[in-house]
Design a protein around this motif. Structure first.
Motif, PDB file in Angstrom:
ATOM      1  N   ASP A 203       0.859  -1.186   0.000  1.00 33.60           N
ATOM      2  CA  ASP A 203       0.000   0.000   0.000  1.00 33.60           C
ATOM      3  C   ASP A 203       0.897   1.239   0.000  1.00 33.60           C
ATOM      4  O   ASP A 203       1.444   1.639   1.024  1.00 33.60           O
ATOM      5  CB  ASP A 203      -0.897  -0.014   1.243  1.00 33.60           C
ATOM      6  CG  ASP A 203      -1.918   1.117   1.221  1.00 33.60           C
ATOM      7  OD1 ASP A 203      -2.005   1.818   0.178  1.00 33.60           O
ATOM      8  OD2 ASP A 203      -2.617   1.308   2.233  1.00 33.60           O
ATOM      9  N   LEU A 204       1.047   1.836  -1.179  1.00 38.24           N
ATOM     10  CA  LEU A 204       1.953   2.982  -1.333  1.00 38.24           C
ATOM     11  C   LEU A 204       1.237   4.266  -0.919  1.00 38.24           C
ATOM     12  O   LEU A 204       0.203   4.620  -1.495  1.00 38.24           O
ATOM     13  CB  LEU A 204       2.413   3.076  -2.791  1.00 38.24           C
ATOM     14  CG  LEU A 204       3.409   4.197  -3.108  1.00 38.24           C
ATOM     15  CD1 LEU A 204       4.722   3.979  -2.354  1.00 38.24           C
ATOM     16  CD2 LEU A 204       3.675   4.254  -4.616  1.00 38.24           C
ATOM     17  N   GLN A 205       1.780   4.948   0.067  1.00 39.47           N
ATOM     18  CA  GLN A 205       1.189   6.186   0.572  1.00 39.47           C
ATOM     19  C   GLN A 205       2.244   7.287   0.606  1.00 39.47           C
ATOM     20  O   GLN A 205       3.428   7.024   0.844  1.00 39.47           O
ATOM     21  CB  GLN A 205       0.644   5.976   2.004  1.00 39.47           C
ATOM     22  CG  GLN A 205      -0.465   4.950   2.126  1.00 39.47           C
ATOM     23  CD  GLN A 205      -1.795   5.494   1.655  1.00 39.47           C
ATOM     24  OE1 GLN A 205      -2.024   6.692   1.687  1.00 39.47           O
ATOM     25  NE2 GLN A 205      -2.669   4.601   1.210  1.00 39.47           N
ATOM     26  N   ASP A 206       1.812   8.533   0.373  1.00 40.31           N
ATOM     27  CA  ASP A 206       2.705   9.676   0.548  1.00 40.31           C
ATOM     28  C   ASP A 206       2.600  10.186   1.975  1.00 40.31           C
ATOM     29  O   ASP A 206       1.516  10.163   2.590  1.00 40.31           O
ATOM     30  CB  ASP A 206       2.320  10.810  -0.420  1.00 40.31           C
ATOM     31  CG  ASP A 206       2.968  10.634  -1.784  1.00 40.31           C
ATOM     32  OD1 ASP A 206       3.821   9.738  -1.932  1.00 40.31           O
ATOM     33  OD2 ASP A 206       2.605  11.383  -2.710  1.00 40.31           O
ATOM     34  N   ALA A 207       3.703  10.685   2.500  1.00 42.39           N
ATOM     35  CA  ALA A 207       3.687  11.296   3.835  1.00 42.39           C
ATOM     36  C   ALA A 207       3.066  12.679   3.752  1.00 42.39           C
ATOM     37  O   ALA A 207       3.029  13.308   2.698  1.00 42.39           O
ATOM     38  CB  ALA A 207       5.114  11.380   4.373  1.00 42.39           C
ATOM     39  N   ASP A 208       2.572  13.144   4.914  1.00 41.49           N
ATOM     40  CA  ASP A 208       2.027  14.503   4.955  1.00 41.49           C
ATOM     41  C   ASP A 208       3.136  15.517   4.704  1.00 41.49           C
ATOM     42  O   ASP A 208       4.303  15.286   5.016  1.00 41.49           O
ATOM     43  CB  ASP A 208       1.391  14.769   6.322  1.00 41.49           C
ATOM     44  CG  ASP A 208       0.124  13.962   6.536  1.00 41.49           C
ATOM     45  OD1 ASP A 208      -0.342  13.331   5.564  1.00 41.49           O
ATOM     46  OD2 ASP A 208      -0.398  13.969   7.672  1.00 41.49           O
ATOM     47  N   LYS A 209       2.733  16.676   4.138  1.00 39.68           N
ATOM     48  CA  LYS A 209       3.693  17.763   3.906  1.00 39.68           C
ATOM     49  C   LYS A 209       3.250  18.981   4.681  1.00 39.68           C
ATOM     50  O   LYS A 209       2.065  19.333   4.706  1.00 39.68           O
ATOM     51  CB  LYS A 209       3.763  18.126   2.418  1.00 39.68           C
ATOM     52  CG  LYS A 209       4.286  17.060   1.476  1.00 39.68           C
ATOM     53  CD  LYS A 209       4.594  17.705   0.116  1.00 39.68           C
ATOM     54  CE  LYS A 209       4.815  16.663  -0.968  1.00 39.68           C
ATOM     55  NZ  LYS A 209       3.556  16.123  -1.502  1.00 39.68           N
ATOM     56  N   GLU A 210       4.227  19.636   5.271  1.00 41.27           N
ATOM     57  CA  GLU A 210       3.950  20.940   5.881  1.00 41.27           C
ATOM     58  C   GLU A 210       4.520  22.013   4.981  1.00 41.27           C
ATOM     59  O   GLU A 210       5.317  21.747   4.081  1.00 41.27           O
ATOM     60  CB  GLU A 210       4.592  21.028   7.269  1.00 41.27           C
ATOM     61  CG  GLU A 210       6.100  20.892   7.245  1.00 41.27           C
ATOM     62  CD  GLU A 210       6.718  21.139   8.611  1.00 41.27           C
ATOM     63  OE1 GLU A 210       6.069  21.792   9.428  1.00 41.27           O
ATOM     64  OE2 GLU A 210       7.859  20.678   8.813  1.00 41.27           O
ATOM     65  N   THR A 211       4.105  23.252   5.225  1.00 37.04           N
ATOM     66  CA  THR A 211       4.598  24.379   4.432  1.00 37.04           C
ATOM     67  C   THR A 211       5.542  25.191   5.289  1.00 37.04           C
ATOM     68  O   THR A 211       5.204  25.597   6.418  1.00 37.04           O
ATOM     69  CB  THR A 211       3.436  25.270   3.959  1.00 37.04           C
ATOM     70  OG1 THR A 211       2.534  24.477   3.183  1.00 37.04           O
ATOM     71  CG2 THR A 211       3.940  26.428   3.122  1.00 37.04           C
ATOM     72  N   ILE A 212       6.744  25.403   4.770  1.00 39.63           N
ATOM     73  CA  ILE A 212       7.723  26.196   5.512  1.00 39.63           C
ATOM     74  C   ILE A 212       7.981  27.497   4.761  1.00 39.63           C
ATOM     75  O   ILE A 212       7.739  27.590   3.561  1.00 39.63           O
ATOM     76  CB  ILE A 212       9.037  25.416   5.703  1.00 39.63           C
ATOM     77  CG1 ILE A 212       9.697  25.145   4.342  1.00 39.63           C
ATOM     78  CG2 ILE A 212       8.796  24.118   6.460  1.00 39.63           C
ATOM     79  CD1 ILE A 212      11.105  24.571   4.445  1.00 39.63           C
ATOM     80  N   PRO A 213       8.444  28.503   5.437  1.00 41.89           N
ATOM     81  CA  PRO A 213       8.707  29.785   4.753  1.00 41.89           C
ATOM     82  C   PRO A 213       9.868  29.655   3.762  1.00 41.89           C
ATOM     83  O   PRO A 213      10.776  28.854   3.942  1.00 41.89           O
ATOM     84  CB  PRO A 213       9.069  30.738   5.893  1.00 41.89           C
ATOM     85  CG  PRO A 213       8.623  30.064   7.136  1.00 41.89           C
ATOM     86  CD  PRO A 213       8.693  28.593   6.880  1.00 41.89           C
ATOM     87  N   TYR A 214       9.817  30.466   2.720  1.00 37.77           N
ATOM     88  CA  TYR A 214      10.930  30.547   1.779  1.00 37.77           C
ATOM     89  C   TYR A 214      11.890  31.610   2.297  1.00 37.77           C
ATOM     90  O   TYR A 214      11.508  32.740   2.575  1.00 37.77           O
ATOM     91  CB  TYR A 214      10.420  30.930   0.386  1.00 37.77           C
ATOM     92  CG  TYR A 214      11.536  31.216  -0.603  1.00 37.77           C
ATOM     93  CD1 TYR A 214      12.317  30.182  -1.116  1.00 37.77           C
ATOM     94  CD2 TYR A 214      11.825  32.522  -1.004  1.00 37.77           C
ATOM     95  CE1 TYR A 214      13.336  30.433  -2.023  1.00 37.77           C
ATOM     96  CE2 TYR A 214      12.841  32.786  -1.911  1.00 37.77           C
ATOM     97  CZ  TYR A 214      13.598  31.741  -2.415  1.00 37.77           C
ATOM     98  OH  TYR A 214      14.612  31.997  -3.303  1.00 37.77           O
TER      99      TYR A 214
END
Length: 1002
Positions: free
Chosen positions: A501-512
């Motif tokens: 079962d291929l799943q992507d991990a959650d992503k957070e948004t960081i400042p540039y």
């Protein structure tokens, strides 16, 4: 048995009658026939072929003679029926109208507000053609691939400098202002703008956006190498800036194949610096976070979902991996592997990437069309060059994939075969149905072997595509294929059937936290492209017009073919000459002006030796047609003319004496063109033959041509009997002096421009058709002859000869053409042809730039209609100086002025004449308003044959001509047309380029 019917007062065109004769001669019960008007000359022809009957001898010139030799007593009933049908059908033949351009000039004229060129031509020619488009201010969309990286860099830099977009090479798909381009899907319009260095990547993302309810206004392809370190994302950056400045675009979506790191970072920096939200996917990367305003996706499906959320002003989710419902099917054992057979390279790469990540296979490979090849797991890009060389792309042709399906079905390790079905314009009409028989066969093969074999497909398309997304999915599912609504889900399903079962991990948004750029303003031309419907010159595949026109764009089809017929040396010369275009045009303008503004007047008829000094020298001299040639090399008719001239000049008493003299070397041979003269057919001119004198008062030069002998057995066609010599003596003693005295009594001679302009409106083209001009000349000269103090009998003989010699004006027209071109040659340069002529062996041309130099190539043999009893085998290769008429834009160049002449080409009519003149106009610099043609919408005759255009297009001048028998003494056997050989124009172009110091050999 000879059968004769005379149709009284039934005048018909002679060419039509030659065609009709050929038709009747094809009858099995006809030995020989001839259908002709009842002129004395035609009766001579009948006499020579033993067809002259007592009834035919009574025919008048306005009567139609039908003579048939046949053993069938009833033959005339069939013949007369055919004659009636043929003559009544003459006016019913036409041609097709023009549907496409064949040059840049035509295309730009047809679509003057064009702003883009779409290319689908062979890559080896692509760069040069794209450069032309850019230099003409057109954005370029290049479906064409196999363009050198160095050319891509050069073209993209040129486009950037000009404020244009260079989309491609190898740009498979695009959407501009909601108009689908090339291999493309029909996607709903919306507020998302896409820039992609990937064709099927764009298709996958935009079609998912459509099915999610979103819309795309632009999808700008850049070509797969745009983000390489060598190219530096030139097109992608310019496109991003354009979309940033495009008000209807709210979200920007960037799609890229694996980029060079430095280039990727530059693109991301630009994306962070613009004001609009961005979703980007750099295939091969597995991002674990978003950064600043740039949302980084892992799969194409995720890219589309983020774009739709941004477009709807919804919050971007931390994870877009959806649950896949596992079908009620047995799970595959560990030894079973997944095979991927893809038509889309980006979809194949995504599949290989996901399988490799899930199974820790070490990443992608690129060998022999494989994207992944390890441990039995194969993912193949069937669109790779290794599979498409000499074959259609797998989106069009299913054969390669069918073969691979059968191959993998026999492999006991194969558990799953992954497929993509790409819909849209350009793709196969119904790929699903094309593949299903082999899919079902493969499933049965595995079942018979006690194995499970699953097919999993993704369909890249929309419900608006010609193939219809929902219909395609249903057909596949009904056949037992598992279908997912994205490529990523299809791969995940395949892995799920393997227990993974291929799943992507959650992503957070960081400042540039990196530096920002000052975003430049987009060019006016880019903004004009993005804010209007595209107006496209489609260079190549005609089918690409379909989607453009269907969805509201404009297009002009350019039926491109390789420049200079693919001759690499000529292409190099033509490309190099474009750097000198301004000077060449200036030089050519001067030559054309001199041709157009010439003032030819017929002022006299005098013995040739009085105006041509070379004929007045002690050494016996003959002038001949064409470039230089000596007696042994001459063909039969020219040698026959030399024999006749020797007899006329009393250099010999017999044919044998004449031949001995001519072979001895005691006679000098000079081309007519070397002494300001021209001569028809053999062109043989001797000292005591009278010549017309034409003065070009615009330049002060003179030209000369012998008088027309009429038709039948004549010197110009190689006949030299006593009858021929007697006629030459009469021309010398009576005809020439009479016309000369009459002209000298006129105030200024005869204004030939006026006479020619009048006659062209009456149906003359001045090579095969001179009837109107001959009669107009008779109208001018008759009053002057009547006033002469000479015997009335001579006046009558001369006027009757002029009245019955329809071609008499031809020789005046030849002298006129010579006067015009010699005036145009004075002090000029450039690429315009100033002479065309032939000597029966070689066809020679001169151009303004190279002065008196000849550029020769082997001459062609005319194609046409032959008198009864003769065939093409009897015809001599083309001969004569009369091609001077075509040099100045009449003759074959003005076929439309005399449509009947096209009967020499075939059973055509006015449309054929129009097509020929339109074709000839393509190799000329303009039109000459001095000679306006009513049947050509009052266009002027063709002006200035340009060797560059001849070589570039491969179109050579067509010349109307008489056909001489290849043996001396026989005379004329037919009439037709002939093409100038391309070789002499190529040699002239080489000489011209050499004079400019251009190196074209390396």
């Amino acid at each position: 048995m000879l059968n004769t019917v005379i149709l009284k007062n039934n005048y018909q065109d002679s060419i039509n009658l030659m065609l009709l004769t050929n038709k009747i001669n094809d009858f099995e019960n006809v030995t020989m026939s001839q259908v002709m008007m009842g002129t004395d000359a035609n009766k001579d022809i009948l006499q020579n072929t033993n067809l002259l009957t007592a009834e035919a001898e009574t025919a008048s010139p306005n009567d139609l003679m039908i003579v048939v030799d046949s053993a069938d007593e009833d033959v005339m009933e069939e013949v007369l029926s055919t004659v009636e049908e043929f003559l009544s059908d003459l006016s019913s033949k036409g041609g097709e109208t023009k549907t496409a351009s064949t040059s840049w000039a035509e295309a730009l004229e047809a679509l003057p507000d064009a702003n883009m060129a779409l290319f689908s031509i062979p890559g080896e020619y692509g760069a040069a053609e794209m450069e032309k488009a850019l230099k003409n201010g057109l954005h370029v969309f290049s479906f064409t691939d196999n363009v050198a990286i160095e050319d891509e860099i050069r073209l993209k830099k040129l486009a950037h400098e000009k404020g244009l977009l260079m989309m491609g090479p190898d740009c498979g798909t695009g959407i501009i202002s909601s108009i689908p381009l090339a291999f493309t899907n029909v996607v709903s319009p919306g507020n998302i703008g896409v820039v992609g260095a990937s064709g099927t990547g764009i298709q996958e993302v935009t079609t998912i956006i459509d099915r999610l309810g979103g819309g795309v206004i632009h999808a700008i392809g850049t070509g797969g190498r745009d983000l390489s370190d060598k190219v530096g994302a030139i097109t992608m950056k310019d496109a991003i800036i354009g979309l940033e400045n495009h008000e209807p675009t709210d979200v920007i979506c960037v799609i890229s194949k694996p980029p060079a790191k430095e280039v990727r970072d530059e693109v991301v920096q630009l994306l962070q610096s613009i004001s609009k939200p961005v979703v980007a996917i750099f295939l091969g990367e597995k991002p674990d976070k978003h950064e600043g305003k740039v949302y980084l996706a892992h799969t194409l499906e995720e890219t589309a979902r983020i774009a739709v959320d941004l477009a709807n002003e919804e919050k971007v989710k931390s994870n877009y991996t959806e649950v896949i419902e596992k079908p009620n099917l047995p799970e595959l054992s560990e030894d079973k592997v997944v095979k991927g057979l893809y038509s889309g390279g980006t979809l194949a790469s995504e599949a290989g990437m996901l399988i490799s990540e899930a199974l820790n296979l070490g990443g992608l490979v690129k060998e022999e069309g494989y994207i992944l090849r390890i441990g039995g797991y194969d993912v193949i890009d069937l669109g790779d060059d290794i599979y498409t060389q000499g074959k259609p792309h797998p989106m069009i042709d299913p054969e390669t994939r069918i073969s691979k399906i059968r191959e993998y079905a026999k492999d006991k390790a194969t558990g799953i075969i992954l497929l993509d079905i790409v819909l849209g314009y350009g793709a196969h009409d119904d790929m699903a149905s094309a593949l299903l028989p082999s899919i079902q066969e493969a499933i049965e093969t595995a079942k018979d072997d006690g194995r499970d074999l699953y097919f999993i497909a993704t369909v890249c398309g929309t419900t608006k595509d010609p193939q219809n997304y929902l219909d395609t999915v249903k057909r596949l599912e009904d056949a037992g294929v598992l279908v997912e609504d994205s490529n990523a889900k299809a791969v995940r399903l395949a892995l799920l059937l393997k227990g993974i079962d291929l799943q992507d991990a959650d992503k957070e948004t960081i400042p540039y936290e990196g530096p920002l750029l000052i975003v430049p303003k987009a060019s006016d031309k880019v903004m004009e492209l993005l804010t209007t419907k595209p107006r496209i010159i489609n260079v190549g595949l005609q089918s690409f017009n379909e989607s453009i026109l269907e969805y509201g764009g404009s297009s002009e089809q350019f039926n491109w073919r390789p420049r200079a017929s693919g001759n690499k040396k000529m292409i190099r010369i033509l490309d190099a000459l474009e750097e000198h275009a301004e000077n060449i045009e200036s030089d050519n303008h001067l030559v054309a002006d001199k041709i157009q503004n010439a003032q030819p007047f017929l002022i006299d008829v005098v013995p040739a030796k009085t105006v041509i000094p070379e004929l007045n020298e002690e050494k016996k001299t003959l002038l001949h047609a064409g470039p230089p040639i000596n007696f042994p090399e001459m063909t039969g008719p020219m040698q026959g003319s030399c024999i006749g001239a020797a007899l006329f000049e009393k250099w010999a008493e017999s044919e044998e004496e004449a031949v001995a003299l001519l072979e001895s070397g005691d006679v000098r041979f000079i081309p007519c063109h070397h002494v300001q003269a021209v001569g028809p057919m053999g062109g043989i001119t001797s000292a005591n033959m009278p010549v017309f004198v034409v003065e070009n008062r615009a330049e002060g030069n003179h030209s000369y041509c012998i008088l027309n002998e009429g038709i039948g057995k004549v010197l110009r066609f190689g006949a030299y009997s006593q009858e021929v010599v007697d006629r030459l003596i009469w021309i010398q003693d009576v005809l020439g002096p009479t016309i000369g005295k009459a002209l000298r009594n006129s105030e200024e001679g005869i204004n030939l421009n006026v006479l020619i302009a009048r006659s062209i409106t009456m149906g003359d083209e001045f090579h095969q058709r001179n009837m109107a001009a001959s009669l107009n000349f008779l109208k001018e000269i008759s009053p002057l002859i009547i006033q002469l103090d000479i015997p009335e009998e001579e006046k009558y003989e001369v006027i009757k000869f002029l009245a019955t010699t329809d071609q008499f004006f031809l020789n005046i027209m030849m002298a006129t053409g010579k006067a015009i071109v010699d005036g145009a040659r004075k002090g000029t340069k450039g690429t315009i042809v100033t002479t065309m002529t032939r000597n029966g062996v070689e066809f020679g041309i001169r151009i303004a730039e190279t002065g008196d130099d000849w550029h020769n190539a082997p001459v062609n043999t005319p194609k046409g209609l032959y008198f009864t009893g003769f065939t093409e085998e009897d015809g001599n290769p083309d001969i004569g100086d009369s091609a001077i008429t075509e040099t100045v834009g009449v003759g074959g160049m003005a076929m439309v002025a005399a449509p009947g002449v096209t009967r020499f080409v075939g059973a055509g009519g006015f449309q054929d004449a129009l097509d020929i003149s339109n074709e000839m106009a393509k190799i000329c610099v303009g039109h000459n308003p001095t000679f306006s043609i009513p049947t050509w919408d009052f266009k002027g005759t063709c002006l200035g044959i340009d060797i560059r255009k001849v070589v570039e297009t491969g179109i050579t001048p067509i010349i109307n001509t008489g056909i001489a028998h290849r043996k001396a003494g026989v005379g004329q056997v037919g009439a037709g047309t002939v093409r100038a050989p391309l070789g002499c124009f190529e040699k002239a172009l080489e000489a011209y380029a050499r004079g400019l110091g251009i190196d074209f050999e390396s």
